[in-house]
Design a protein around this motif. Structure first.
Motif, PDB file in Angstrom:
ATOM      1  N   UNK A  49       0.862  -1.163  -0.014  1.00  0.00           N
ATOM      2  CA  UNK A  49       0.020   0.027  -0.122  1.00  0.00           C
ATOM      3  C   UNK A  49       0.769   1.187  -0.123  1.00  0.00           C
ATOM      4  N   UNK A  50       2.167   1.086  -0.391  1.00  0.00           N
ATOM      5  CA  UNK A  50       2.751   2.270  -0.553  1.00  0.00           C
ATOM      6  C   UNK A  50       2.850   2.645  -2.147  1.00  0.00           C
ATOM      7  N   UNK A  51       2.133   1.946  -2.684  1.00  0.00           N
ATOM      8  CA  UNK A  51       1.829   2.102  -4.107  1.00  0.00           C
ATOM      9  C   UNK A  51       1.553   3.465  -4.637  1.00  0.00           C
ATOM     10  N   UNK A  52       0.659   4.172  -3.933  1.00  0.00           N
ATOM     11  CA  UNK A  52       0.354   5.445  -4.589  1.00  0.00           C
ATOM     12  C   UNK A  52       1.333   6.706  -4.799  1.00  0.00           C
ATOM     13  N   UNK A  53       2.234   6.524  -3.533  1.00  0.00           N
ATOM     14  CA  UNK A  53       3.338   7.406  -3.664  1.00  0.00           C
ATOM     15  C   UNK A  53       4.511   6.891  -4.634  1.00  0.00           C
TER      16      UNK A  53
END
Length: 415
Positions: A49-53
């Motif tokens: 869930x670090x994917x957006x950054x």
């Protein structure tokens, strides 16, 4: 005649040619070069869930919105906390509840302010148990919360569970699951382990179970050392999970830069919720500089296809797997959710006296800023904040306007 020719050439060179060059230059596309701008440093922990950054960086979205962003891999949530508070990081991919844990003195120095700018995702965490307990427990197998956990799991030694930060989301999901199973948390040892170290620690027997974000639950299944006991979307569908959390001074002195960072991340969230993009996202964030985990494991759970391990089969999620935007429902940072987490701190004996729920939520959540950014991008702003909601696991109803009444009703055997 020569003089006239010379005069015409000179006139063209001095007056006409520069005009043509100017017109052509103004018509050409302008590259948004942000390399000379002050660097904005955003941290992340190696989790799916670090994917957006990460995708905002990889897709060139930070550059699109005119900000010079550097992303840095961090070792632990405590490391993220310290760097945000000192300003070494301007912001980070962060546990949604961390700012409230830190401010109330559970996970840091009381009164320390970390600001929540927006939510990055819903769902997508899990509780993993060691393979030693295959067939002995199983929410997925029985449709009920396991009743033989903690001390009842192993009679021959103290049972140890791991989470990632005191008062963090993973900590609360673990404690909530134990409470729903009517297990006193005083009978179990709960330790703190950074997310990327969970699998290695279970492999050598340092704990019997853990709660963490993906891909570290899926990796345990792939390596045959554990199985998914329950996913957090089964505890609370569409729960808040990670947030973009920022340094207080940065939020106050570089407001326009923060807004542009949020715009880039919001666009990345929308991109990620297109299922057609998730394979590419898995391949990118799985690389060594980011999560450093098998892309196939990341992709499977990003797509909602959970191999649970321990011969439990495949669980398919289609409307409650890890989501990053949900047509605007995900990203609003809700004050009611902050109050819920602080109520759990009371329930699980982290706090002896009730905090000033509303004042803390108002202080730490930049909700007006989020609404301003979302409005500018024509993103729907949900209107459900501060309304009661129900937790799926135990059907407990929570009214953020009356947390004391909620605490009187919930099972508090762990205290």
């Amino acid at each position: 005649m020569k003089n006239i020719t010379y005069y015409l050439k000179a006139t063209f060179s001095w007056f006409v040619l520069p005009f043509i060059v100017l017109v052509l230059a103004s018509a050409a596309p302008v590259k948004n070069d942000v390399s000379e701008k002050e660097v904005i440093r955003l941290g992340f922990i190696p989790l799916t869930d670090c994917a957006p950054i990460i995708m905002a960086k990889e897709l060139g979205l930070f550059e699109k919105y005119g900000v010079n962003v550097e992303v840095t891999k961090e070792a632990s949530w405590a490391n993220v906390r310290d760097k945000i508070l000192t300003g070494e990081l301007d912001g980070a991919h962060c546990l949604f509840s961390m700012p409230f844990s830190v401010y109330t003195g559970i996970g840091g120095k009381a009164g320390s302010e970390m600001k929540v700018a927006m939510i990055l995702n819903n769902n997508g965490q899990a509780i993993t148990l060691s393979k030693d307990f295959c067939g002995k427990v199983g929410f997925k197998q029985t449709g009920k919360v396991a009743s033989v956990v903690a001390a009842k799991l192993k009679a021959d030694k103290e049972v140890t569970f791991a989470m990632t930060f005191p008062g963090g989301t993973h900590d609360v999901w673990l404690r909530y699951w134990l409470a729903a199973a009517n297990v006193s948390q005083k009978t179990a040892k709960i330790i703190t382990i950074p997310p990327p170290q969970m699998v290695a620690n279970m492999k050598v027997g340092n704990m019997d179970g853990y709660c963490v974000g993906e891909p570290w639950n899926g990796v345990a299944v792939k390596q045959g050392i554990g199985f998914t006991e329950i996913s957090t979307q089964d505890i609370w569908k569409h729960h808040p999970e990670k947030a973009l959390v920022v340094n207080k001074k940065f939020s106050e002195t570089r407001r326009e830069d923060l807004k542009n960072v949020m715009k880039a991340v919001l666009e990345a969230c929308k991109w990620l919720d297109n299922r057609a993009n998730r394979k590419r996202a898995a391949e990118i964030i799985g690389k060594l500089p980011y999560v450093n985990a098998p892309a196939d494991v990341i992709e499977a759970r990003l797509m909602g296809d959970y191999n649970l391990g321990c011969d439990q089969g495949i669980e398919i999620y289609r409307d409650n797997y890890m989501l990053f935007h949900r047509n605007g429902e995900t990203n609003l940072p809700r004050k009611s959710h902050a109050i819920w987490f602080m109520a759990q701190y009371m329930r699980f004996d982290y706090l002896k006296e009730a905090p000033d729920y509303n004042a803390i939520a108002d202080k730490l959540i930049l909700q007006d800023l989020y609404k301003e950014v979302a409005t500018s991008m024509k993103i729907k702003i949900p209107e459900d904040d501060m309304k009661p909601f129900v937790i799926d696991l135990d059907k407990a109803k929570f009214d953020p306007n009356a947390p004391a009444d909620y605490l009187k009703q919930v099972n508090s055997i762990n205290q």
